[in-house]
Design a protein around this motif. Structure first.
Motif, mmCIF file in Angstrom:
data_model
loop_
_atom_site.group_PDB
_atom_site.id
_atom_site.type_symbol
_atom_site.label_atom_id
_atom_site.label_comp_id
_atom_site.label_asym_id
_atom_site.label_seq_id
_atom_site.Cartn_x
_atom_site.Cartn_y
_atom_site.Cartn_z
ATOM 1 N N GLY A 42 -27.970 -15.719 18.321
ATOM 2 C CA GLY A 42 -29.386 -15.400 17.734
ATOM 3 C C GLY A 42 -30.427 -16.532 17.789
ATOM 4 N N GLY A 43 -31.346 -16.419 17.230
ATOM 5 C CA GLY A 43 -32.513 -17.540 16.872
ATOM 6 C C GLY A 43 -32.586 -17.827 15.421
ATOM 7 N N CYS A 44 -33.041 -19.330 15.339
ATOM 8 C CA CYS A 44 -33.092 -19.665 13.637
ATOM 9 C C CYS A 44 -34.575 -20.170 13.858
ATOM 10 C CB CYS A 44 -32.098 -20.328 13.377
ATOM 11 S SG CYS A 44 -31.766 -21.687 14.171
ATOM 12 N N SER A 45 -34.961 -20.304 12.720
ATOM 13 C CA SER A 45 -36.553 -21.021 12.343
ATOM 14 C C SER A 45 -36.308 -22.511 12.521
ATOM 15 C CB SER A 45 -36.733 -20.498 10.841
ATOM 16 O OG SER A 45 -36.156 -21.344 10.020
ATOM 17 N N ASN A 46 -37.243 -23.307 12.665
ATOM 18 C CA ASN A 46 -37.350 -24.605 12.697
ATOM 19 C C ASN A 46 -36.865 -25.502 11.567
ATOM 20 O OD1 ASN A 46 -38.212 -24.513 15.277
ATOM 21 N ND2 ASN A 46 -40.193 -24.388 14.651
ATOM 22 N N ASP A 47 -36.856 -24.553 10.491
ATOM 23 C CA ASP A 47 -36.169 -25.215 9.182
ATOM 24 C C ASP A 47 -34.740 -25.180 9.034
ATOM 25 O OD1 ASP A 47 -38.796 -26.069 8.122
ATOM 26 O OD2 ASP A 47 -39.114 -23.878 7.321
ATOM 27 N N VAL A 48 -34.097 -24.684 10.080
ATOM 28 C CA VAL A 48 -32.660 -24.366 9.961
ATOM 29 C C VAL A 48 -32.043 -25.232 11.119
ATOM 30 C CG1 VAL A 48 -30.653 -22.765 10.350
ATOM 31 C CG2 VAL A 48 -32.838 -22.165 9.119
ATOM 32 N N LEU A 49 -31.142 -26.238 10.829
ATOM 33 C CA LEU A 49 -30.404 -26.910 11.929
ATOM 34 C C LEU A 49 -29.374 -26.103 12.559
ATOM 35 C CD1 LEU A 49 -30.351 -30.395 10.026
ATOM 36 C CD2 LEU A 49 -32.129 -29.564 11.618
ATOM 37 N N ALA A 50 -29.347 -25.872 13.888
ATOM 38 C CA ALA A 50 -28.330 -25.486 14.290
ATOM 39 C C ALA A 50 -27.311 -26.526 15.393
ATOM 40 C CB ALA A 50 -28.555 -24.334 15.490
ATOM 41 N N ILE A 51 -26.251 -26.711 14.884
ATOM 42 C CA ILE A 51 -25.185 -27.647 15.365
ATOM 43 C C ILE A 51 -24.179 -27.124 16.446
ATOM 44 C CG2 ILE A 51 -23.781 -29.434 14.623
ATOM 45 C CD1 ILE A 51 -25.196 -29.167 11.715
ATOM 46 N N ARG A 52 -23.651 -27.812 17.379
ATOM 47 C CA ARG A 52 -22.655 -27.193 17.988
ATOM 48 C C ARG A 52 -21.735 -28.502 18.521
ATOM 49 N NH1 ARG A 52 -25.139 -24.583 22.933
ATOM 50 N NH2 ARG A 52 -25.409 -22.922 21.428
ATOM 51 N N THR A 53 -20.348 -28.206 18.569
ATOM 52 C CA THR A 53 -19.610 -29.278 18.952
ATOM 53 C C THR A 53 -19.300 -29.324 20.093
ATOM 54 O OG1 THR A 53 -17.620 -27.747 18.147
ATOM 55 C CG2 THR A 53 -18.411 -29.065 16.482
ATOM 56 N N ASP A 54 -18.856 -30.415 20.662
ATOM 57 C CA ASP A 54 -18.129 -30.333 22.082
ATOM 58 C C ASP A 54 -16.850 -29.976 22.133
ATOM 59 O OD1 ASP A 54 -16.469 -32.722 21.493
ATOM 60 O OD2 ASP A 54 -17.919 -34.065 22.323
ATOM 61 N N LYS A 55 -15.688 -30.085 23.180
ATOM 62 C CA LYS A 55 -14.441 -29.645 23.113
ATOM 63 C C LYS A 55 -13.673 -30.328 22.366
ATOM 64 C CE LYS A 55 -13.648 -32.080 27.320
ATOM 65 N NZ LYS A 55 -13.315 -32.117 28.934
ATOM 66 N N ARG A 56 -14.015 -31.636 21.752
ATOM 67 C CA ARG A 56 -12.934 -32.415 21.057
ATOM 68 C C ARG A 56 -12.994 -31.962 19.645
ATOM 69 N NH1 ARG A 56 -15.762 -38.105 21.891
ATOM 70 N NH2 ARG A 56 -17.474 -36.728 22.195
ATOM 71 N N CYS A 57 -13.746 -31.176 19.270
ATOM 72 C CA CYS A 57 -13.859 -30.616 17.736
ATOM 73 C C CYS A 57 -14.174 -29.125 17.433
ATOM 74 C CB CYS A 57 -15.034 -31.416 16.906
ATOM 75 S SG CYS A 57 -15.241 -31.037 15.418
ATOM 76 N N LEU A 58 -13.365 -28.664 16.864
ATOM 77 C CA LEU A 58 -13.429 -27.076 16.551
ATOM 78 C C LEU A 58 -14.266 -26.792 15.571
ATOM 79 C CD1 LEU A 58 -9.490 -26.271 15.707
ATOM 80 C CD2 LEU A 58 -10.531 -25.998 17.843
ATOM 81 N N PRO A 59 -15.249 -25.911 16.038
ATOM 82 C CA PRO A 59 -16.584 -25.781 15.342
ATOM 83 C C PRO A 59 -16.080 -25.500 13.860
ATOM 84 C CG PRO A 59 -16.546 -24.524 17.218
ATOM 85 C CD PRO A 59 -14.971 -25.166 17.068
ATOM 86 N N ARG A 60 -15.027 -24.688 13.469
ATOM 87 C CA ARG A 60 -14.828 -24.312 12.012
ATOM 88 C C ARG A 60 -14.152 -25.736 11.247
ATOM 89 N NH1 ARG A 60 -15.492 -19.839 9.439
ATOM 90 N NH2 ARG A 60 -15.240 -18.355 11.179
ATOM 91 N N TYR A 61 -13.577 -26.483 12.144
ATOM 92 C CA TYR A 61 -13.346 -27.676 11.449
ATOM 93 C C TYR A 61 -14.410 -28.505 10.909
ATOM 94 C CZ TYR A 61 -11.143 -32.387 10.649
ATOM 95 O OH TYR A 61 -10.928 -33.563 10.135
ATOM 96 N N LEU A 62 -15.613 -28.588 11.696
ATOM 97 C CA LEU A 62 -16.760 -29.325 11.602
ATOM 98 C C LEU A 62 -17.547 -28.497 10.251
ATOM 99 C CD1 LEU A 62 -18.669 -31.686 11.502
ATOM 100 C CD2 LEU A 62 -19.873 -30.436 13.520
ATOM 101 N N TYR A 63 -17.245 -27.311 10.310
ATOM 102 C CA TYR A 63 -18.115 -26.332 9.252
ATOM 103 C C TYR A 63 -17.554 -26.692 7.960
ATOM 104 C CZ TYR A 63 -19.291 -22.571 6.393
ATOM 105 O OH TYR A 63 -19.887 -21.703 5.594
ATOM 106 N N TYR A 64 -15.996 -26.804 7.827
ATOM 107 C CA TYR A 64 -15.395 -26.895 6.660
ATOM 108 C C TYR A 64 -15.738 -28.270 6.002
ATOM 109 C CZ TYR A 64 -13.050 -22.509 6.901
ATOM 110 O OH TYR A 64 -12.801 -21.111 6.949
ATOM 111 N N ALA A 65 -15.951 -29.526 7.113
ATOM 112 C CA ALA A 65 -16.110 -30.675 6.769
ATOM 113 C C ALA A 65 -17.471 -30.877 6.043
ATOM 114 C CB ALA A 65 -15.878 -31.725 7.915
ATOM 115 N N LEU A 66 -18.516 -30.085 6.566
ATOM 116 C CA LEU A 66 -19.553 -30.182 6.121
ATOM 117 C C LEU A 66 -19.970 -29.420 4.797
ATOM 118 C CD1 LEU A 66 -21.789 -29.668 9.493
ATOM 119 C CD2 LEU A 66 -21.479 -31.953 8.310
#
Length: 157
Positions: free
Chosen positions: A75-99
């Protein structure tokens, strides 16, 4: 390892004409306390940040509300929302839980600037130091957290 070494804040744009009430995310339809998102009340005209399924979205306004979401669709998000993407070294859900940890949230909230609508500091996010184990260990940690979440959910049903 610093988050900026394995993840990025997205800045690719998408026309809001390609979005609808179900695929547009703003701070208004993100739910507090990591509660996800609900249907948007409206989609503005113009362009917004494009995100994909498994990206991490964080409301950058008043982050003490803990409006963090692990994207379940594109989808798309407003400028007041940060969208973060990991590279292949980090599982996205792992970073999500850490954050979602109190340690990160407290640090991010402390970095806010402004009084009426305080904004988080992107540099604090990108320079946050996170242990990044090998992928199998990350997956094991994610599995444990998801199991604990399901157990807690079942206890409250």
């Amino acid at each position: 390892m610093l988050i900026k070494q394995f993840a990025q804040i997205l800045n690719s744009k998408i026309s809001t004409n390609e979005l609808n009430l179900s695929t547009y995310v703003s701070t208004e339809n993100m739910l507090a306390n990591f509660g996800g998102v609900c249907i948007s009340a409206g989609v503005p005209a113009g362009k917004c940040t494009e995100f994909h399924k498994q990206d991490i979205l964080i409301s950058n306004i008043r982050p003490y509300f803990k409006k963090f979401w692990f994207a379940s669709f594109n989808g798309g998000c407003s400028n007041d929302v940060l969208a973060i993407r990991t590279d292949k070294r980090c599982l996205p859900r792992y970073l999500y839980y850490a954050l979602c940890s109190n340690k990160f949230v407290d640090l991010y909230v402390a970095s806010c600037k402004g009084t009426k609508m305080p904004r988080g500091n992107k540099d604090v996010l990108l320079n946050y130091n996170l242990e990044l184990p090998e992928l199998p260990t990350q997956q094991h940690i994610v599995d444990i957290i998801q199991t604990l979440f399901l157990v807690c959910l079942l206890l409250y049903l």
